[in-house]
Design a protein around this motif. Structure first.
Motif, PDB file in Angstrom:
ATOM      1  N   ILE A 118      11.930 -20.763  35.876  1.00 24.31           N
ATOM      2  CA  ILE A 118      12.623 -22.169  35.723  1.00 24.31           C
ATOM      3  C   ILE A 118      13.952 -22.400  35.734  1.00 24.31           C
ATOM      4  CG2 ILE A 118      12.744 -21.844  33.104  1.00 24.31           C
ATOM      5  CD1 ILE A 118      11.172 -24.810  33.033  1.00 24.31           C
ATOM      6  N   LYS A 119      14.076 -23.694  36.446  1.00 23.23           N
ATOM      7  CA  LYS A 119      15.708 -23.922  36.455  1.00 23.23           C
ATOM      8  C   LYS A 119      15.822 -25.111  36.159  1.00 23.23           C
ATOM      9  CE  LYS A 119      17.034 -24.702  40.755  1.00 23.23           C
ATOM     10  NZ  LYS A 119      17.748 -24.570  42.303  1.00 23.23           N
ATOM     11  N   ASN A 154      23.071 -26.702  23.636  1.00 24.55           N
ATOM     12  CA  ASN A 154      21.886 -26.446  22.716  1.00 24.55           C
ATOM     13  C   ASN A 154      20.707 -27.011  23.430  1.00 24.55           C
ATOM     14  OD1 ASN A 154      23.314 -25.050  21.090  1.00 24.55           O
ATOM     15  ND2 ASN A 154      24.355 -26.655  20.159  1.00 24.55           N
ATOM     16  N   LEU A 155      20.665 -27.355  24.611  1.00 24.44           N
ATOM     17  CA  LEU A 155      19.462 -28.009  25.306  1.00 24.44           C
ATOM     18  C   LEU A 155      18.873 -27.219  26.601  1.00 24.44           C
ATOM     19  CD1 LEU A 155      17.396 -30.311  25.182  1.00 24.44           C
ATOM     20  CD2 LEU A 155      18.950 -31.665  26.533  1.00 24.44           C
ATOM     21  N   PRO A 160      18.771 -19.700  30.882  1.00 16.90           N
ATOM     22  CA  PRO A 160      19.979 -19.536  29.569  1.00 16.90           C
ATOM     23  C   PRO A 160      21.059 -20.186  29.491  1.00 16.90           C
ATOM     24  CG  PRO A 160      20.058 -17.615  31.344  1.00 16.90           C
ATOM     25  CD  PRO A 160      18.834 -18.503  31.816  1.00 16.90           C
ATOM     26  N   VAL A 161      21.395 -20.905  30.799  1.00 19.27           N
ATOM     27  CA  VAL A 161      22.577 -21.739  30.998  1.00 19.27           C
ATOM     28  C   VAL A 161      22.166 -23.137  31.460  1.00 19.27           C
ATOM     29  CG1 VAL A 161      24.887 -22.046  31.750  1.00 19.27           C
ATOM     30  CG2 VAL A 161      24.062 -19.766  31.382  1.00 19.27           C
ATOM     31  N   ASN A 219      20.891 -22.306  38.439  1.00 23.49           N
ATOM     32  CA  ASN A 219      20.312 -20.929  38.661  1.00 23.49           C
ATOM     33  C   ASN A 219      19.011 -20.963  37.821  1.00 23.49           C
ATOM     34  OD1 ASN A 219      22.671 -19.771  40.064  1.00 23.49           O
ATOM     35  ND2 ASN A 219      23.867 -19.625  38.368  1.00 23.49           N
ATOM     36  N   PHE A 220      17.879 -20.235  38.655  1.00 22.22           N
ATOM     37  CA  PHE A 220      16.702 -19.903  37.886  1.00 22.22           C
ATOM     38  C   PHE A 220      16.893 -18.903  36.747  1.00 22.22           C
ATOM     39  CE2 PHE A 220      15.120 -22.010  41.568  1.00 22.22           C
ATOM     40  CZ  PHE A 220      13.974 -22.603  41.236  1.00 22.22           C
ATOM     41  N   SER A 221      15.889 -19.065  35.747  1.00 27.95           N
ATOM     42  CA  SER A 221      15.770 -18.056  34.659  1.00 27.95           C
ATOM     43  C   SER A 221      15.397 -16.775  35.424  1.00 27.95           C
ATOM     44  CB  SER A 221      14.710 -18.558  33.832  1.00 27.95           C
ATOM     45  OG  SER A 221      13.235 -18.742  34.288  1.00 27.95           O
TER      46      SER A 221
END
Length: 152
Positions: free
Chosen positions: A66-67, A75-76, A94-95, A100-102
Motif C-alpha cells: 500500500i502507498k 501520526n496518520l 511507514p512514512v 513510496n509503497f509499504s
C-alpha cells in the motif's frame, strides 16, 4: 442520498483502477480516498481479490503493498491486511505521504478469494494505492480479479 451516490462513485473508481495494467508483470493497482471529510478514524475498505489459473499456472500466493499518496501528516498512516482461510499478513506504509509503497507482504493460499482490508490510524482524509498480484510458485503473474464490497 448524496452520501450513497458518493459511495457508488468511489466504488466505481476503485474497481476501474483495479483493472490497471503495468508492463509485462501485469501489475494491478487500485486506489481511492479514505474519509474525504477527514472525520472518521475507523475507516475500513473491504474487497475480495480472486486468484485463478489463467494459463500461467495455479496461484501460489497473493502479494500486495500500500502507498499513501496524500501530503505527509504526522501520526496518520495507511494499513493493508490480506486474509485467506487461517492465514493473514499485514503491512503499513511507514512514512505518511512520501510516495513510496509499504513493504510487500504475501499470503500463500493458492487459488481462490483473498480478503483485502484497508484502514488508517487516525481521523483525516488519506488517498492511497494498493498494488496486488496473484502469483504462481515460480513468480509468474496469474489470473487476478477484484470486487469491492465496502468502502466507508
Amino acid at each position: 442520498m448524496q452520501h450513497k451516490f458518493f459511495d457508488k462513485v468511489v466504488k466505481t473508481i476503485f474497481l476501474v483502477a483495479a483493472l490497471g495494467y503495468f508492463g509485462i508483470s501485469s501489475a494491478h493497482d487500485a486506489g481511492a480516498t479514505m474519509d474525504p471529510n477527514g472525520t472518521t478514524a475507523n475507516f475500513t475498505g473491504f474487497a475480495l481479490v480472486t486468484c485463478f489459473n489463467d494459463g500461467n499456472g495455479p496461484t501460489d500466493h497473493l502479494i500486495a503493498s500500500i502507498k499513501d499518496t496524500s501530503l505527509p501528516q504526522d501520526n496518520l498512516l495507511v494499513n493493508l491486511q490480506i486474509i485467506k482461510g487461517k492465514q493473514a499478513n499485514s503491512t503499513t506504509d511507514p512514512v505518511s505521504g512520501d510516495g513510496n509503497f509499504s513493504p510487500a507482504v504475501a499470503v500463500h493460499g493458492g487459488d481462490g478469494a483473498y480478503l483485502l482490508l484497508v484502514n488508517k490510524t487516525a481521523a483525516g482524509a488519506r488517498s492511497f494505492l494498493v498494488s496486488y498480484h496473484c502469483m504462481t510458485a515460480s513468480d509468474a503473474h496469474t489470473g487476478t480479479d477484484i470486487l469491492v464490497y465496502q468502502f466507508e
